[in-house]
Write a protein that holds these residues in place. Sequence first.
Motif, PDB file in Angstrom:
ATOM      1  N   PRO A  42    -116.392 -47.069   0.691  1.00  0.00           N
ATOM      2  CA  PRO A  42    -115.207 -46.455   0.095  1.00  0.00           C
ATOM      3  C   PRO A  42    -115.484 -45.682  -1.192  1.00  0.00           C
ATOM      4  CG  PRO A  42    -115.280 -48.764  -0.467  1.00  0.00           C
ATOM      5  CD  PRO A  42    -116.455 -48.520   0.435  1.00  0.00           C
ATOM      6  N   MET A  43    -116.737 -45.672  -1.631  1.00  0.00           N
ATOM      7  CA  MET A  43    -117.123 -44.874  -2.803  1.00  0.00           C
ATOM      8  C   MET A  43    -118.477 -44.249  -2.488  1.00  0.00           C
ATOM      9  SD  MET A  43    -115.901 -47.423  -5.897  1.00  0.00           S
ATOM     10  CE  MET A  43    -115.753 -46.088  -7.075  1.00  0.00           C
ATOM     11  N   CYS A  44    -118.473 -43.402  -1.470  1.00  0.00           N
ATOM     12  CA  CYS A  44    -119.731 -43.003  -0.839  1.00  0.00           C
ATOM     13  C   CYS A  44    -120.517 -41.958  -1.616  1.00  0.00           C
ATOM     14  CB  CYS A  44    -119.473 -42.512   0.578  1.00  0.00           C
ATOM     15  SG  CYS A  44    -118.565 -40.949   0.659  1.00  0.00           S
ATOM     16  N   GLY A  45    -119.896 -41.298  -2.609  1.00  0.00           N
ATOM     17  CA  GLY A  45    -120.638 -40.310  -3.381  1.00  0.00           C
ATOM     18  C   GLY A  45    -121.261 -39.263  -2.479  1.00  0.00           C
ATOM     19  N   SER A  46    -122.558 -39.020  -2.626  1.00  0.00           N
ATOM     20  CA  SER A  46    -123.247 -37.999  -1.838  1.00  0.00           C
ATOM     21  C   SER A  46    -123.617 -38.461  -0.440  1.00  0.00           C
ATOM     22  CB  SER A  46    -124.492 -37.507  -2.583  1.00  0.00           C
ATOM     23  OG  SER A  46    -125.362 -38.586  -2.870  1.00  0.00           O
ATOM     24  N   GLY A  47    -123.140 -39.657  -0.055  1.00  0.00           N
ATOM     25  CA  GLY A  47    -123.227 -40.069   1.338  1.00  0.00           C
ATOM     26  C   GLY A  47    -124.447 -40.867   1.750  1.00  0.00           C
TER      27      GLY A  47
ATOM     28  N   GLN B   4    -126.300 -43.596  20.997  1.00  0.00           N
ATOM     29  CA  GLN B   4    -125.634 -44.786  20.492  1.00  0.00           C
ATOM     30  C   GLN B   4    -124.361 -44.393  19.750  1.00  0.00           C
ATOM     31  OE1 GLN B   4    -126.230 -48.336  20.471  1.00  0.00           O
ATOM     32  NE2 GLN B   4    -124.220 -48.266  19.520  1.00  0.00           N
ATOM     33  N   PRO B   5    -123.188 -44.818  20.232  1.00  0.00           N
ATOM     34  CA  PRO B   5    -121.957 -44.472  19.511  1.00  0.00           C
ATOM     35  C   PRO B   5    -121.872 -45.242  18.190  1.00  0.00           C
ATOM     36  CG  PRO B   5    -121.468 -45.926  21.361  1.00  0.00           C
ATOM     37  CD  PRO B   5    -122.919 -45.575  21.467  1.00  0.00           C
ATOM     38  N   LEU B   6    -121.323 -44.596  17.189  1.00  0.00           N
ATOM     39  CA  LEU B   6    -121.210 -45.200  15.859  1.00  0.00           C
ATOM     40  C   LEU B   6    -119.835 -44.910  15.282  1.00  0.00           C
ATOM     41  CD1 LEU B   6    -124.617 -44.002  14.348  1.00  0.00           C
ATOM     42  CD2 LEU B   6    -124.129 -46.293  15.217  1.00  0.00           C
ATOM     43  N   GLU B   7    -119.339 -45.862  14.489  1.00  0.00           N
ATOM     44  CA  GLU B   7    -118.123 -45.630  13.719  1.00  0.00           C
ATOM     45  C   GLU B   7    -118.448 -45.917  12.262  1.00  0.00           C
ATOM     46  OE1 GLU B   7    -113.347 -46.352  13.863  1.00  0.00           O
ATOM     47  OE2 GLU B   7    -114.629 -47.975  14.575  1.00  0.00           O
ATOM     48  N   ILE B   8    -118.769 -44.849  11.533  1.00  0.00           N
ATOM     49  CA  ILE B   8    -119.170 -44.943  10.136  1.00  0.00           C
ATOM     50  C   ILE B   8    -118.221 -44.065   9.324  1.00  0.00           C
ATOM     51  CG2 ILE B   8    -121.009 -44.511   8.465  1.00  0.00           C
ATOM     52  CD1 ILE B   8    -123.009 -44.949  10.760  1.00  0.00           C
ATOM     53  N   ILE B   9    -117.688 -44.634   8.248  1.00  0.00           N
ATOM     54  CA  ILE B   9    -116.674 -43.956   7.436  1.00  0.00           C
ATOM     55  C   ILE B   9    -117.149 -43.910   5.984  1.00  0.00           C
ATOM     56  CG2 ILE B   9    -114.269 -44.016   6.658  1.00  0.00           C
ATOM     57  CD1 ILE B   9    -113.795 -45.872   9.180  1.00  0.00           C
ATOM     58  N   GLY B  10    -117.070 -42.744   5.389  1.00  0.00           N
ATOM     59  CA  GLY B  10    -117.378 -42.592   3.971  1.00  0.00           C
ATOM     60  C   GLY B  10    -116.205 -41.946   3.258  1.00  0.00           C
ATOM     61  N   THR B  11    -115.680 -42.616   2.250  1.00  0.00           N
ATOM     62  CA  THR B  11    -114.572 -42.041   1.496  1.00  0.00           C
ATOM     63  C   THR B  11    -114.939 -41.964   0.016  1.00  0.00           C
ATOM     64  OG1 THR B  11    -113.447 -44.152   1.056  1.00  0.00           O
ATOM     65  CG2 THR B  11    -112.919 -43.048   3.130  1.00  0.00           C
ATOM     66  N   ASP B  12    -114.291 -41.052  -0.674  1.00  0.00           N
ATOM     67  CA  ASP B  12    -114.510 -40.906  -2.114  1.00  0.00           C
ATOM     68  C   ASP B  12    -113.332 -40.131  -2.677  1.00  0.00           C
ATOM     69  OD1 ASP B  12    -117.224 -41.283  -3.961  1.00  0.00           O
ATOM     70  OD2 ASP B  12    -115.822 -39.807  -4.751  1.00  0.00           O
ATOM     71  N   ILE B  13    -113.032 -40.355  -3.938  1.00  0.00           N
ATOM     72  CA  ILE B  13    -111.915 -39.668  -4.576  1.00  0.00           C
ATOM     73  C   ILE B  13    -112.245 -38.214  -4.898  1.00  0.00           C
ATOM     74  CG2 ILE B  13    -112.539 -40.247  -6.960  1.00  0.00           C
ATOM     75  CD1 ILE B  13    -109.542 -40.799  -7.457  1.00  0.00           C
ATOM     76  N   ASP B  14    -113.539 -37.888  -4.957  1.00  0.00           N
ATOM     77  CA  ASP B  14    -114.009 -36.577  -5.405  1.00  0.00           C
ATOM     78  C   ASP B  14    -114.306 -35.678  -4.201  1.00  0.00           C
ATOM     79  OD1 ASP B  14    -115.385 -34.393  -6.436  1.00  0.00           O
ATOM     80  OD2 ASP B  14    -116.517 -35.581  -7.889  1.00  0.00           O
TER      81      ASP B  14
ATOM     82  N   ASP C 291    -108.801 -42.328  -2.641  1.00  0.00           N
ATOM     83  CA  ASP C 291    -108.994 -43.228  -3.774  1.00  0.00           C
ATOM     84  C   ASP C 291    -109.274 -44.621  -3.227  1.00  0.00           C
ATOM     85  OD1 ASP C 291    -108.519 -45.041  -5.978  1.00  0.00           O
ATOM     86  OD2 ASP C 291    -107.455 -43.408  -6.980  1.00  0.00           O
ATOM     87  N   VAL C 292    -110.241 -45.299  -3.806  1.00  0.00           N
ATOM     88  CA  VAL C 292    -110.598 -46.634  -3.323  1.00  0.00           C
ATOM     89  C   VAL C 292    -109.396 -47.575  -3.356  1.00  0.00           C
ATOM     90  CG1 VAL C 292    -111.372 -47.504  -5.563  1.00  0.00           C
ATOM     91  CG2 VAL C 292    -112.350 -48.458  -3.465  1.00  0.00           C
ATOM     92  N   ARG C 293    -108.457 -47.317  -4.251  1.00  0.00           N
ATOM     93  CA  ARG C 293    -107.273 -48.172  -4.354  1.00  0.00           C
ATOM     94  C   ARG C 293    -106.330 -47.991  -3.170  1.00  0.00           C
ATOM     95  NH1 ARG C 293    -106.214 -46.271 -10.470  1.00  0.00           N
ATOM     96  NH2 ARG C 293    -106.758 -44.335  -9.388  1.00  0.00           N
ATOM     97  N   ASN C 294    -106.593 -46.950  -2.369  1.00  0.00           N
ATOM     98  CA  ASN C 294    -105.736 -46.688  -1.215  1.00  0.00           C
ATOM     99  C   ASN C 294    -106.449 -46.938   0.115  1.00  0.00           C
ATOM    100  OD1 ASN C 294    -103.705 -45.814  -2.976  1.00  0.00           O
ATOM    101  ND2 ASN C 294    -104.513 -43.730  -3.003  1.00  0.00           N
ATOM    102  N   VAL C 295    -107.591 -47.595   0.066  1.00  0.00           N
ATOM    103  CA  VAL C 295    -108.366 -47.810   1.289  1.00  0.00           C
ATOM    104  C   VAL C 295    -107.573 -48.644   2.291  1.00  0.00           C
ATOM    105  CG1 VAL C 295    -110.375 -49.025   2.245  1.00  0.00           C
ATOM    106  CG2 VAL C 295    -110.635 -47.535   0.262  1.00  0.00           C
ATOM    107  N   ARG C 296    -107.485 -48.119   3.487  1.00  0.00           N
ATOM    108  CA  ARG C 296    -106.808 -48.827   4.573  1.00  0.00           C
ATOM    109  C   ARG C 296    -107.570 -48.579   5.867  1.00  0.00           C
ATOM    110  NH1 ARG C 296    -104.781 -50.274   0.647  1.00  0.00           N
ATOM    111  NH2 ARG C 296    -102.570 -50.500   0.065  1.00  0.00           N
ATOM    112  N   THR C 297    -107.471 -49.477   6.811  1.00  0.00           N
ATOM    113  CA  THR C 297    -108.049 -49.282   8.129  1.00  0.00           C
ATOM    114  C   THR C 297    -107.315 -50.150   9.141  1.00  0.00           C
ATOM    115  OG1 THR C 297    -110.052 -49.485   9.496  1.00  0.00           O
ATOM    116  CG2 THR C 297    -109.816 -51.045   7.675  1.00  0.00           C
ATOM    117  N   LYS C 298    -107.245 -49.669  10.352  1.00  0.00           N
ATOM    118  CA  LYS C 298    -106.629 -50.444  11.429  1.00  0.00           C
ATOM    119  C   LYS C 298    -107.641 -51.375  12.091  1.00  0.00           C
ATOM    120  CE  LYS C 298    -103.164 -46.892  12.488  1.00  0.00           C
ATOM    121  NZ  LYS C 298    -102.656 -45.960  13.538  1.00  0.00           N
TER     122      LYS C 298
END
Length: 386
Positions: free
Chosen positions: A197-202, A251-261, A287-294
């Motif tokens: 949730p704070m992945c920066g440059s990934g 190989q299927p993958l589910e990878i998520i990277g989020t960042d406010i910037d 924003d990390v404060r809004n991280v949600r996932t199903k």
Amino acid sequence: MQKVELIATATFGLESVVADEVRALGYQDVRVENGKVEFTADISAIPRTNLWLRTADRVRLKIGEFRATTFDELFEQTKALPWSDWIPADATFPVEGKSVKSTLFSVPDCQAIVKKAVVESLKKTYKQDWFEEKGPLYKIEVALLKDIATLTIDTTGPGLHKRGYRSLIGAAPLKETMAAAMILLSRWKPDRTLMDPMCGSGTIPIEAALIGQNIAPGMNREFVSESWPTIPKTAWREARAETHDLARYDQPLEIIGTDIDEEILRVARRNAAEAAVDEHIHFQQMDVRNVRTKRKYGYLICNPPYGERLGDWKQAARLYREMAEALRTLDTWSIYMLTSDEQFEEHFGRKASKKRKLYNGNIKVDYYQFFGPRPPRPNKSETPAD
């Protein structure tokens, strides 16, 4: 095939991870010491370990080891080593050094002595008094620890963390080798969701994608020892062919990277494209404060800002409290955080299931691990509805 002694150097705290990687490549004669993993293998291990090791810093060829408390001992025993077995007459062979708790504490003097000894050794073999040093690079290291001198040649060149995909980076970047170690230590499997949730440059999402598809981290870069005539070109060709044969691109993958910037996310997307894994990572501004996932289960792996790294302890502590509040909905997820803040658990409001001391650069950090429950196994007795 010729046997060699190799040393995979490691960041403090990651030696066992590197050793596991070495064993996974099929090398069993493995000795673990502080900052390094030594092993015996045939010469094909030089290309294979450089291509495959995700968490080591570099791979060194061990030429010799002996006790030395005087410059005469250092000179004579260095001179007696089989340098010409590896170093050709036209080679470039600079010497670097380090000394810890040793009688011979002057590193420049030790470097000069070793350089002179290697030259004298090569003179005997090649029957010449002068070496132009215009050919392949053989960077020699003399490492003294408690009066034991270890002489090695670097086979890697630029460190193994330089995968080649990260030409653009953000502030306080995490090394690729450390990111890979965080993932390996989490025991993440590619059939599970992974989020940073704070992945920066990934870096963490990209390393996860490489691990998930078993893509060798060194596949798309070059190594200094590729130019060495002593290592057969066939060994490099076969090692590179192996990286393609063993990759699991489907190989299927589910990878998520989020960042406010959003700007740093553009960098992350370019880096992922350079690594050819961009289609397997979903980057999103959040924003990390809004991280949600199903997703009910998954792995959250993160290198959040910490005061010593970015200069504001109070801000970092506030961020940890806000993260804890946001992540309460992920109570079935496994969460992994790297930080130097010794009060992290207090700020985060939870005691870690496990923590591991590591070093991020020169900063002592802890890897806090909060284990979530195992997802239920599918009931094999159930049959699909018509």
